[in-house]
Enzyme design. Structure first.
Site: not given
Ligand code: NVA
Ligand code: CP
Length: 306
Positions: A104, A131, A134, A220, A260, A288
């Site tokens: 990540r 992502h 997801q 989101d 998500c 997931r």
């Molecule tokens: N769009 C959000 C998704 C978190 C799972 C982010 O990137 O923070």
């Molecule tokens: N939806 C998702 O990826 O959650 P986290 O940021 O908690 O991993």
């Protein structure tokens, strides 16, 4: 076996997704029957986090343990990466010691550079642009509740972020439509989204029009990780892009709501929607883990005959 990575949704084709969704069903059912399935004994997953996570960390770690393997988690700020060790060197070292990697991070180019120096499969656990795990989980959730997503309409309300971009890629591959409504100035950038035509995607200035007749409404956070400096401005700009009960009423009567997570009740979604009867957010979170187990098995062992 050919080395493959999963860096964005379009890394797999429709046939591979059909296989993966079938395989997820098998893996999930077996797990629910408390039957052991451990093809990855003595294998190791390394997870590298440059951003926060709850679900991604939990689902990969629990899932890999269930498959019989063990997991090492690296928070980059605690490693030599946090002190400037070149990414390419880190990728070479990590991939000599473990069998698969999940990352990540920020820019997609970081995961691309990592994977080009890795001897083992690399999975995108979220970048600024995409992502994919997801959306694999979300589409499996849709299929569980409503059957095939082919020909259906997904309404995306809010920021054209990593999750939105991934829905757009998925729409072309799995042949469904995405209606996107963002505030002015936050529109989809097709090149960044990695889509080359708009045959599965339509933009709407009015979020209510995007929602009209949809099979699924999803949204989101207004401010994704890494964009915190824009938070106050975004709260003002996105005020009218909340999924609320009036918007849900414009969708099909059996429309689902997805998010998500993490969610901000009272911002991108009203509490009575995310906690209401059309919401499947907890199934999404659980799924997931099941889809990622199928993905890991596919990348490490190839297709498995059920
Ligand atoms: N769009 C959000 C998704 C978190 C799972 C982010 O990137 O923070
Ligand atoms: N939806 C998702 O990826 O959650 P986290 O940021 O908690 O991993």
């Amino acid at each position: 076996m050919e080395l493959r990575h999963y860096l964005q949704f379009k890394d797999f084709n429709r046939d591979e997704y059909e296989y993966l969704f079938d395989r997820t069903r098998w893996i999930k059912d077996k797990f629910k029957r408390y039957e052991r399935y451990q093809p990855l004994v003595d294998r190791t997953l390394a997870m590298v986090f440059e951003k926060h996570s709850t679900r991604t960390r939990l689902s990969f770690e629990a899932g890999f343990n269930q498959l019989g393997g063990s997991v090492i988690t690296l928070m980059t700020r605690d490693t030599q990466m946090g002190r400037g060790e070149p990414l390419e060197d880190v990728a070479r070292v990590i991939s000599r010691m473990v069998d698969i990697v999940m990352i990540r991070t920020f820019e997609q180019t970081i995961i691309e550079r990592f994977s080009s120096n890795s001897r083992v499969p690399v999975i995108n656990g979220l970048t600024n642009e995409y992502h994919p795990c997801q959306i694999m989980g979300d589409i499996f959730t849709y299929i569980e509740h409503r059957g095939s997503i082919k020909g259906k309409t997904v309404a995306w309300i809010g920021d054209s972020n990593n999750v939105c971009n991934t829905w757009l890629q998925a729409a072309s591959i799995l042949d469904f439509n995405v209606h996107v409504s963002t505030p002015p100035g936050y529109e989809v950038e097709p090149e960044r989204a990695g889509i080359h035509d708009d045959s599965h995607f339509e933009s709407f200035a009015d979020p209510l029009e995007a929602a009209r007749g949809a099979d699924l409404i999803t949204t989101d956070v207004w401010t994704s990780m890494g964009m915190e400096a824009e938070d106050a401005e975004r709260k003002r700009d996105f005020e009218d892009w909340q999924v609320d009960a009036d918007m849900m009423r414009l969708a099909k009567p059996d429309a689902l709501f997805m998010h998500c997570l993490p969610a901000h009740r009272g911002e991108e979604v009203a509490a009575n929607v995310i906690d209401g009867p059309q919401s499947v957010v907890w199934d999404e979170a659980e799924n997931r883990m099941h889809v990622q187990k199928a993905l890991i098995e596919f990348l490490m062992l190839g297709r498995t005959i059920i």
